[in-house]
Design a protein around this motif. Structure first.
Motif, PDB file in Angstrom:
ATOM      1  N   VAL A 811     -14.823  64.094   9.899  1.00 48.95           N
ATOM      2  CA  VAL A 811     -15.519  62.806   9.704  1.00 48.95           C
ATOM      3  C   VAL A 811     -14.647  61.716  10.693  1.00 48.95           C
ATOM      4  O   VAL A 811     -13.492  61.570  10.358  1.00 48.95           O
ATOM      5  CB  VAL A 811     -15.458  62.277   8.410  1.00 48.95           C
ATOM      6  CG1 VAL A 811     -16.129  60.814   8.197  1.00 48.95           C
ATOM      7  CG2 VAL A 811     -16.213  63.185   7.330  1.00 48.95           C
ATOM      8  N   ASP A 812     -15.135  61.321  11.698  1.00 48.79           N
ATOM      9  CA  ASP A 812     -14.512  60.486  12.626  1.00 48.79           C
ATOM     10  C   ASP A 812     -14.941  58.856  12.345  1.00 48.79           C
ATOM     11  O   ASP A 812     -15.851  58.581  12.817  1.00 48.79           O
ATOM     12  CB  ASP A 812     -14.810  61.097  14.002  1.00 48.79           C
ATOM     13  CG  ASP A 812     -13.855  60.178  15.132  1.00 48.79           C
ATOM     14  OD1 ASP A 812     -12.905  59.698  14.685  1.00 48.79           O
ATOM     15  OD2 ASP A 812     -14.202  60.392  16.253  1.00 48.79           O
ATOM     16  N   GLU A 813     -13.704  58.152  12.004  1.00 51.47           N
ATOM     17  CA  GLU A 813     -13.941  56.804  11.935  1.00 51.47           C
ATOM     18  C   GLU A 813     -15.148  56.335  11.097  1.00 51.47           C
ATOM     19  O   GLU A 813     -16.040  55.230  11.325  1.00 51.47           O
ATOM     20  CB  GLU A 813     -13.817  56.033  13.355  1.00 51.47           C
ATOM     21  CG  GLU A 813     -12.552  56.219  14.165  1.00 51.47           C
ATOM     22  CD  GLU A 813     -12.523  55.736  15.364  1.00 51.47           C
ATOM     23  OE1 GLU A 813     -13.569  54.534  15.410  1.00 51.47           O
ATOM     24  OE2 GLU A 813     -11.713  55.699  16.164  1.00 51.47           O
ATOM     25  N   ILE A 814     -15.494  56.792  10.164  1.00 51.38           N
ATOM     26  CA  ILE A 814     -16.634  56.827   9.211  1.00 51.38           C
ATOM     27  C   ILE A 814     -16.555  55.098   8.619  1.00 51.38           C
ATOM     28  O   ILE A 814     -17.378  54.678   8.276  1.00 51.38           O
ATOM     29  CB  ILE A 814     -16.833  57.591   8.192  1.00 51.38           C
ATOM     30  CG1 ILE A 814     -18.341  57.460   7.627  1.00 51.38           C
ATOM     31  CG2 ILE A 814     -15.824  57.569   7.251  1.00 51.38           C
ATOM     32  CD1 ILE A 814     -19.468  57.595   8.487  1.00 51.38           C
ATOM     33  N   ASN A 815     -15.142  54.800   8.311  1.00 55.39           N
ATOM     34  CA  ASN A 815     -14.861  53.609   7.669  1.00 55.39           C
ATOM     35  C   ASN A 815     -15.131  52.231   8.821  1.00 55.39           C
ATOM     36  O   ASN A 815     -14.831  51.308   8.090  1.00 55.39           O
ATOM     37  CB  ASN A 815     -13.850  53.505   6.789  1.00 55.39           C
ATOM     38  CG  ASN A 815     -12.571  54.107   8.045  1.00 55.39           C
ATOM     39  OD1 ASN A 815     -12.719  54.461   9.124  1.00 55.39           O
ATOM     40  ND2 ASN A 815     -11.230  53.484   7.448  1.00 55.39           N
TER      41      ASN A 815
END
Length: 895
Positions: A811-815
């Motif tokens: 999960v890449d920079e989902i936030n």
């Protein structure tokens, strides 16, 4: 499921092909049937058209004979009328002969009468000349008598006038002698005359001095008036420039302009200074630099009013915005003035880069306006450069570290990256100035107003002095007139005696001359009477001769009038005869013209009859020598295939007039023209098409049987594929809804398609709701924000993880883009899900994290250090870092 899905798509593709093939064959079959139906009608129409064409041929054969008969009848009628006109012409010519003989006889009689009239006119002229001579002699005698009477009257009047003048002169001499006796001695008056002369000279000197001062004052006043006019002209020019700025404001921002007018009329309502919109108060020192100011200050602030007091601004906005509903802007100047605040860097340091000024030095403005612009837009810190600055802009940005820079035609904004500390610059082209191009020097205008007040004060002082000098001059003028009058009276008294003696002597000489010039009136009257009598005798003789001549002239006139009456009677008779002759000639010309036209028409009709006869013979195939038969008969041929024509029609049974024939021809041609596109091969094509229709019907039956088999196969495979798929989606929806419910939100996942038969277009639809006041909306870029889409995507992936086994997930920079609350909730769900037994490994990559997030023992946190201040690889020493960390940990409790 995948295999079933592929089979469904293949079956559906073949089904579509069969449906398309059946549809095309069905449409083609219907077209063939319809076309054959149309051709069946065309067969009937073909024979119907043949019958109409035969009738048209018979009508066209009879039409030339009808035309010939019509023209022949018209020829007979024209010939009859032509003969009648010819007879009428002969009668008119016979009737003109007696009129011509009578006119010739009248001309001979008139010639004799006119000769006698001329002789009488000659006699009358000679007698009239003699009468005129006698009248002239009588008038000369009357004039001579009148001259004699006038001469006598003149002499009588002259004698009476002489006697009256002598009497008046003697009376005047007596009055002058009486006045001379009463006149005093003039030797005692000289001292008084000398004293008045001295006073008069002194008054004249004072008056000259006063007039000189008046001239100087007038000259001074004229100079002041000219100076005042020049100052007024300068002020008017300044006002015109200001009006140009106001006109631009009114055209672009009408509400702001109305608010300016209200402010000018209501300045007494404010406690402190209120400045008009900034665009009106700013005065450019050079209008070429206006573009820098307009590109730096937004238009909303350029049209804003500047206040020094919050209370004044509230009063203004309440009146203008609330009451008058005007859209205006207002700002407050800082309490402490920024107008004179020095820039952080001297301009001399920046001149090497081509900068020539800061924005603040390019214009003048009131202190509150300048203070606000310095505080809000830092105009004292923004330099303005030239083309030279643009050429070395990279060096300028790196060395000066200025945040905003202006070159000749561009604006540069310089920023520093928060993460990498790199310098980022952007440039935009300068827009053309619109409002500040008009320059008004307010300081010079105030100086001119003060100068005008000073000139008005001087004018008032000059007018006061001039009024006083005029009063003094008026008083001296009055005194001068009084002295002159007194001196005149004394001089008249001094010379009066001598004048009286001279007048008496003169009057006595006049009396002597008038007494010598005497006249004998009686002798003159006698001579005049004698001459008048002689003239009257001559006049009586002339009157007698004139009377005789008048009688002779009257007799000659009577004879002349009698001859003229006889001549007039002859002329009247001749005119009547000529009028009758002209009328008869005109009627004759008209009838002759009519005869010519009738003859030409007769010849034209004769020729036309010959042509029509020739054409009719050609149509009926008759030779020129052959006799025309009484009747012609034609019969419409019988049409094969059972289509019979109407009963045979004889030639004489057709219409006998051109109008009827033309009407019937038009009707038949119209009917025949309706049958277009027909040819003899239509029956053959009709039969061939019937065979083709039977063949297409058999092919279509086979395709429909094949299509039914494919549909049965699709139904069986669809049941084996769709039911498990729906169960799987229902499980995903259950997990997805639970995750959203834990966040006090709502979400669902379902299987969606527009058409159940399009198996390649089935898809997953995600619908979410983040607020209780809204409905569920499909997840799209239009309804949800970036953070909400990130949350929904993450939760959907988590709902899939238990149904889809894989070694790890990244999960890449989902936030990124999430608000803090959603970011914290999603992080907690990821931690709880990733730390369960028998779950895939998660790699969660992010540049930042919130504080105080929950962490698990099963988590590993890795930090990646990077940046311009990072240590070089050869200086990296992990053990040294750990020792430094332990020292910091041990020293903190003691502190």
């Amino acid at each position: 499921m995948y295999r079933y899905h592929c089979e469904l798509k293949n079956f559906r593709e073949k089904e579509k092909q069969l449906e398309t093939s059946c549809k095309e064959k069905t449409e083609y079959l219907e077209k063939m049937v319809q076309r054959n139906e149309r051709y069946k009608q065309d067969v009937d129409r073909f024979y119907e058209r043949k019958r109409h064409l035969d009738l048209i041929e018979m009508l066209e054969a009879k039409r030339p004979w009808v035309e010939y008969e019509n023209v022949r009848q018209e020829y007979e009628e024209v010939k009859l009328v032509r003969d009648q006109v010819k007879e009428e012409i002969r009668k008119l010519k016979d009737g003109q002969i007696p009129i011509t003989h009578r006119i010739e006889e009248i001309d001979r009689q008139r010639y004799n009468l006119e000769t006698r009239i001329k002789e009488k006119a000659t006699d009358i002229k000679e007698t009239s000349q003699k009468c005129k001579q006698k009248q002239d002699l009588i008038e000369r005698k009357d004039k001579h008598i009148e001259e004699l009477q006038q001469a006598l009257t003149v002499k009588q009047n002259e004698e009476r006038d002489r006697q009256r003048r002598i009497s008046n002169t003697r009376k005047m001499i007596e009055d002058l002698q009486n006045e001379l006796k009463t006149t005093e001695n003039c030797e005692n008056l000289q001292p008084q005359i000398d004293a008045i002369t001295n006073d008069l000279r002194r008054v004249q000197d004072e008056k000259a001095l006063c007039e000189g001062e008046i001239i100087d004052k007038r000259r001074e006043r004229e100079m002041l008036e000219k100076e005042k006019q020049n100052v007024d002209d300068h002020i008017i020019r300044f006002d015109n420039l200001m009006n140009q700025k106001e006109d631009k404001l009114r055209q672009r921002y009408r509400d702001t302009y109305d608010a300016v007018l209200w402010l000018r009329n209501n300045r007494d309502k404010f406690k402190q200074r209120v400045c008009e919109p900034i665009m009106l108060t700013i005065n450019m020192k050079d209008n070429k630099n206006a573009k820098y100011i307009e590109n730096h200050i937004p238009s909303n602030d350029l049209r804003a009013f500047v206040f020094e007091s919050q209370e004044d601004m509230e009063v203004f906005l309440k009146e203008v915005r609330d009451n008058k509903k005007l859209r205006v802007n207002a700002v407050i100047a800082p309490k402490s003035s920024y107008a004179d605040k020095a820039p952080s860097r001297s301009l001399n340091e920046l001149k090497q880069y081509g900068f020539f000024s800061y924005l603040r030095e390019l214009f003048d403005a009131p202190d509150p306006v300048m203070s606000y612009l310095c505080c809000q837009y830092h105009i004292h810190e923004v330099p303005v450069g030239t083309e030279r600055t643009r050429e070395r802009i990279e060096r300028v940005i790196q060395e000066t570290r200025l945040k905003q820079i202006y070159t000749a035609e561009e604006k540069y904004v310089v920023k520093t990256s928060f993460y990498s500390n790199k310098v980022i610059s952007s440039n935009t082209s300068l827009k053309v100035a619109q409002f500040l191009t008009v320059t008004v020097d307010l300081e010079q205008r105030r100086h001119l107003e003060e100068q005008l007040k000073e000139i008005n004060r001087k004018l008032q002082a000059v007018d006061t002095g001039l009024f006083a000098l005029r009063e003094t001059n008026r008083r001296l003028e009055h005194k001068d007139n009084e002295l002159r009058q007194k001196k005149k009276e004394l001089l008249e008294r001094k010379t009066k005696k001598r004048q009286l003696e001279q007048k008496i002597s003169s009057k006595l000489g006049s009396i002597k001359l008038m007494e010598q010039d005497t006249c004998n009136l009686e002798e003159e009257e006698r001579k005049a009477s004698t001459k008048i009598k002689e003239l009257n005798v001559q006049k009586a003789k002339l009157v007698t001769e004139l009377t005789n001549l008048v009688k002779i002239c009257t007799s000659l006139h009577i004879q002349k009038v009698d001859l003229i009456l006889q001549n007039t009677t002859m002329i009247s008779e001749k005119n009547k005869l000529e009028s009758d002759y002209i009328a008869a000639s005109s009627q004759l010309r008209v009838i002759e013209q009519q005869f010519v036209e009738l003859d030409e028409n007769r010849m034209r009709l004769l020729q036309k009859c010959k042509e029509l006869m020739k054409r009719a013979r050609q149509v009926c195939n008759l030779s020129a020598e052959q006799i025309v038969p009484q009747e012609y008969q034609t019969q419409v041929p019988t049409i094969p295939n059972g289509h019979n024509s109407s009963l045979p029609m004889a030639f004489q049974d057709l219409p006998n007039t051109l109008d009827e024939i033309d009407a019937l021809l038009t009707e038949e041609r119209s009917r025949a023209s309706c049958f277009t596109g027909l040819n003899p091969t239509v029956v053959e094509e009709y039969t061939k098409r019937e065979e083709e229709i039977e063949q297409l019907t058999e092919e279509l039956k086979g395709k429909r049987v094949e299509l039914d088999k494919y549909r049965e196969s699709i139904s069986q495979v669809k049941e084996r594929w769709l039911n498990p798929l729906k169960e799987l989606v229902e499980k995903i929806n259950e997990k997805f809804s639970n995750f959203f419910s834990s966040m006090q939100c709502a979400g669902e996942v379902d299987l969606h398609t527009e058409n159940e038969e399009d198996y390649d277009k089935y898809g997953i639809r995600i619908r979410v709701k983040f607020r209780s006041s809204t409905q569920l909306h499909e997840l799209t870029p239009h309804h949800q924000s970036g953070g909400e889409r990130s949350v929904s995507t993450m939760l959907y992936l988590m709902a899939l993880q238990e149904l889809n086994r894989c070694p790890f997930r990244v999960v890449d920079e989902i936030n990124q883009g999430m608000d803090p609350i959603n970011e914290r909730r999603v992080f907690e769900m990821v931690v709880n899900t990733a730390c369960k037994e028998n779950t895939s490994q998660y790699f969660f990559i992010t540049p930042k994290l919130l504080q105080n997030l929950p962490y698990s023992e099963k988590m590993t946190v890795l930090f990646v250090y990077n940046g311009p201040h990072m240590l070089e690889p050869n200086r990296w020493n992990l053990k040294a870092f750990q020792r430094r960390r332990r020292r910091i940990t041990f020293t903190q409790p003691s502190q």
